[in-house]
Scaffold this motif. Structure first.
Motif, PDB file in Angstrom:
ATOM      1  N   ALA A   1       0.940  -1.280  -0.222  1.00  0.00           N
ATOM      2  CA  ALA A   1      -0.302  -0.011  -0.458  1.00  0.00           C
ATOM      3  C   ALA A   1       1.028   1.420  -0.005  1.00  0.00           C
ATOM      4  N   SER A   2       2.163   1.086   0.606  1.00  0.00           N
ATOM      5  CA  SER A   2       3.100   2.545   0.564  1.00  0.00           C
ATOM      6  C   SER A   2       3.823   2.993  -0.586  1.00  0.00           C
ATOM      7  N   GLU A   3       3.765   1.442  -1.294  1.00  0.00           N
ATOM      8  CA  GLU A   3       3.902   2.082  -2.478  1.00  0.00           C
ATOM      9  C   GLU A   3       2.466   2.322  -4.113  1.00  0.00           C
ATOM     10  N   VAL A   4       1.910   3.020  -3.477  1.00  0.00           N
ATOM     11  CA  VAL A   4       0.995   3.257  -4.280  1.00  0.00           C
ATOM     12  C   VAL A   4       0.714   4.358  -4.646  1.00  0.00           C
ATOM     13  N   ASN A   5       1.173   5.264  -5.481  1.00  0.00           N
ATOM     14  CA  ASN A   5       0.645   6.809  -5.706  1.00  0.00           C
ATOM     15  C   ASN A   5      -0.300   7.120  -6.393  1.00  0.00           C
ATOM     16  N   THR A   6      -0.178   8.356  -7.183  1.00  0.00           N
ATOM     17  CA  THR A   6      -0.416   8.844  -8.073  1.00  0.00           C
ATOM     18  C   THR A   6      -0.107   8.288  -9.600  1.00  0.00           C
ATOM     19  N   ASP A   7       0.691   7.400  -9.961  1.00  0.00           N
ATOM     20  CA  ASP A   7       1.439   7.452 -10.849  1.00  0.00           C
ATOM     21  C   ASP A   7       0.909   5.350 -11.338  1.00  0.00           C
ATOM     22  N   THR A   8       1.050   5.529 -10.032  1.00  0.00           N
ATOM     23  CA  THR A   8       0.604   4.122 -10.134  1.00  0.00           C
ATOM     24  C   THR A   8      -0.595   3.439 -10.507  1.00  0.00           C
ATOM     25  N   ALA A   9      -0.985   4.458  -9.602  1.00  0.00           N
ATOM     26  CA  ALA A   9      -3.031   4.031  -9.514  1.00  0.00           C
ATOM     27  C   ALA A   9      -3.941   4.826 -11.007  1.00  0.00           C
ATOM     28  N   LEU A  10      -2.871   5.581 -11.611  1.00  0.00           N
ATOM     29  CA  LEU A  10      -3.490   6.057 -13.088  1.00  0.00           C
ATOM     30  C   LEU A  10      -2.745   5.344 -13.814  1.00  0.00           C
ATOM     31  N   SER A  11      -2.438   4.407 -13.713  1.00  0.00           N
ATOM     32  CA  SER A  11      -2.637   3.614 -14.241  1.00  0.00           C
ATOM     33  C   SER A  11      -3.454   2.538 -15.049  1.00  0.00           C
ATOM     34  N   LEU A  12      -4.112   2.448 -14.006  1.00  0.00           N
ATOM     35  CA  LEU A  12      -5.196   1.728 -13.300  1.00  0.00           C
ATOM     36  C   LEU A  12      -6.580   2.358 -14.867  1.00  0.00           C
ATOM     37  N   VAL A  13      -7.217   1.284 -15.323  1.00  0.00           N
ATOM     38  CA  VAL A  13      -7.805   2.267 -16.422  1.00  0.00           C
ATOM     39  C   VAL A  13      -9.400   3.213 -15.620  1.00  0.00           C
ATOM     40  N   ALA A  14      -9.937   2.004 -14.690  1.00  0.00           N
ATOM     41  CA  ALA A  14     -10.893   2.526 -13.950  1.00  0.00           C
ATOM     42  C   ALA A  14     -10.982   3.196 -12.943  1.00  0.00           C
ATOM     43  N   VAL A  15      -9.347   4.098 -12.402  1.00  0.00           N
ATOM     44  CA  VAL A  15      -9.341   5.576 -12.135  1.00  0.00           C
ATOM     45  C   VAL A  15      -8.960   6.646 -12.886  1.00  0.00           C
TER      46      VAL A  15
END
Length: 363
Positions: free
Chosen positions: A31-45
């Protein structure tokens, strides 16, 4: 048994079992590795954030003094002279949705605020003394506004969806990486060559080599009790459809975006025009307004005197033509609206007034 069950994978979690190298990522996302860039790589986000910013960017701002609407000043029509209002709103909403915070730098002159620039939230650090650290500068309270998506007492930063649900986002990333690695690894055999007889390791290797060396589409001749069974992946299993659908629904819930706007179907529901319209209205009232109120409040603090900013929501809440015209007819019949008032609501000019009789020049 489906391929997902064979892998030890279900709709809600990864099981803590060993899997072949290359099939499962070497380690799960933290969870600590989740950031804006990694989250935006998900289509749904990406789509959820895009829906929020697109909805806000369609709106215009009105300015009021008490109960009287006044001419909208330039700083509310184009807060940042370097970009149109729609882009400025999109940048503000994106900052709020992705980080839970947005920051404006305000430039003033003798007549009041002249420019409002949206700052990079990752370069801003609010301080206990009320100032804002921005790059190597220290902005005073009159020089900036800090917008918080979810303000919390005693906490300097607002809380955004991604920061609040890092574990869920990490799980969605794991699912995406799991399915990608499964097919990229090539670990799934195309078929199984089996025999009803006992085979030594050497014989098994020999038969496998013979099978693999045959020409494509060549007729296969097998003996020694051999039979071939292709390994077929169920299309639903191959796409991890159920799991991805679940992830999309969870992210839609996280951002407060109706599932139909995410282009996701929800089992057990049937969408009609009526309940889609109601879902859109609910989205505006209980999700989008969180962002719009933060912008209205901050901009009202910037405007001089007793002026306040309000979004004109007609572009989002405007009903369809038939519904509007039916409402207009009721208003006209009841006598509390005139034809010209109805035309004004529809953005049309008033009907031409009767021509006044000409008065003689010497009268």
């Amino acid at each position: 048994m489906g391929i997902l069950s064979w892998l030890g994978f279900n709709a809600s979690e990864h099981r803590d079992t060993e899997t072949p190298e290359g099939v499962m990522p070497p380690r799960r996302s933290a969870a600590s590795e989740v950031n804006t860039d990694t989250a935006l790589s998900l289509v749904a986000v990406y789509r959820a954030v895009s829906i929020l910013s697109t909805a806000a960017s369609q709106l215009s701002l009105d300015v009021w003094r008490g109960r009287e609407q006044i001419d909208t000043p330039l700083v509310a029509r184009r807060p940042d002279v370097a970009m149109p209002l729609s882009e400025w709103l999109a940048e503000t909403v994106n900052s709020l949705a992705l980080t839970g915070n947005a920051y404006w730098r305000i430039t003033r002159d003798d007549r009041g605020p002249r420019n409002i620039e949206v700052l990079d939230p990752w370069k801003c650090s609010p301080q206990e003394d009320g100032t804002l650290g921005y790059e190597s500068k220290r902005l005073q309270p009159s020089e900036f506004r800090h917008l918080k998506l979810m303000p919390r007492a005693g906490v300097l930063y607002g809380l955004g969806p991604i920061q609040a649900a890092r574990a869920e986002i990490a799980g969605a990333l794991d699912l995406r990486n799991y399915s990608s690695a499964w097919f990229a690894s090539g670990d799934t055999p195309s078929g199984v060559l089996s025999s009803d007889q006992h085979l030594t390791a050497e014989q098994a290797k020999q038969y496998k080599d013979i099978w693999n060396q045959r020409e494509a589409h060549e007729v296969a001749v097998m003996g020694a009790g051999l039979s071939y069974s292709p390994v077929m992946l169920n299309p639903e299993d191959a796409q991890f459809i159920a799991n991805r659908q679940f992830t999309t629904t969870e992210i839609a819930r996280l951002f407060g975006v109706p599932a139909h706007l995410m282009l996701a179907a929800v089992e057990g529901t049937s969408l009609t025009y009526t309940n889609v319209a109601q879902a859109d209205l609910t989205f505006v009232r209980w999700s989008l307004m969180t962002y719009l109120r933060a912008i209205e409040s901050a901009l009202s603090e910037v405007l001089p005197g007793q002026q306040s900013a309000r979004f004109n929501l007609d572009a989002l809440l405007r009903p369809d033509t038939t519904t509007r015209y039916t409402a207009h007819q009721i208003a006209l019949t009841a006598g509390f609206l005139t034809v010209d008032e109805v035309r004004d609501i529809e953005g049309l000019p008033p009907l031409a007034s009767p021509t006044s009789p000409e008065v003689p020049a010497d009268a």
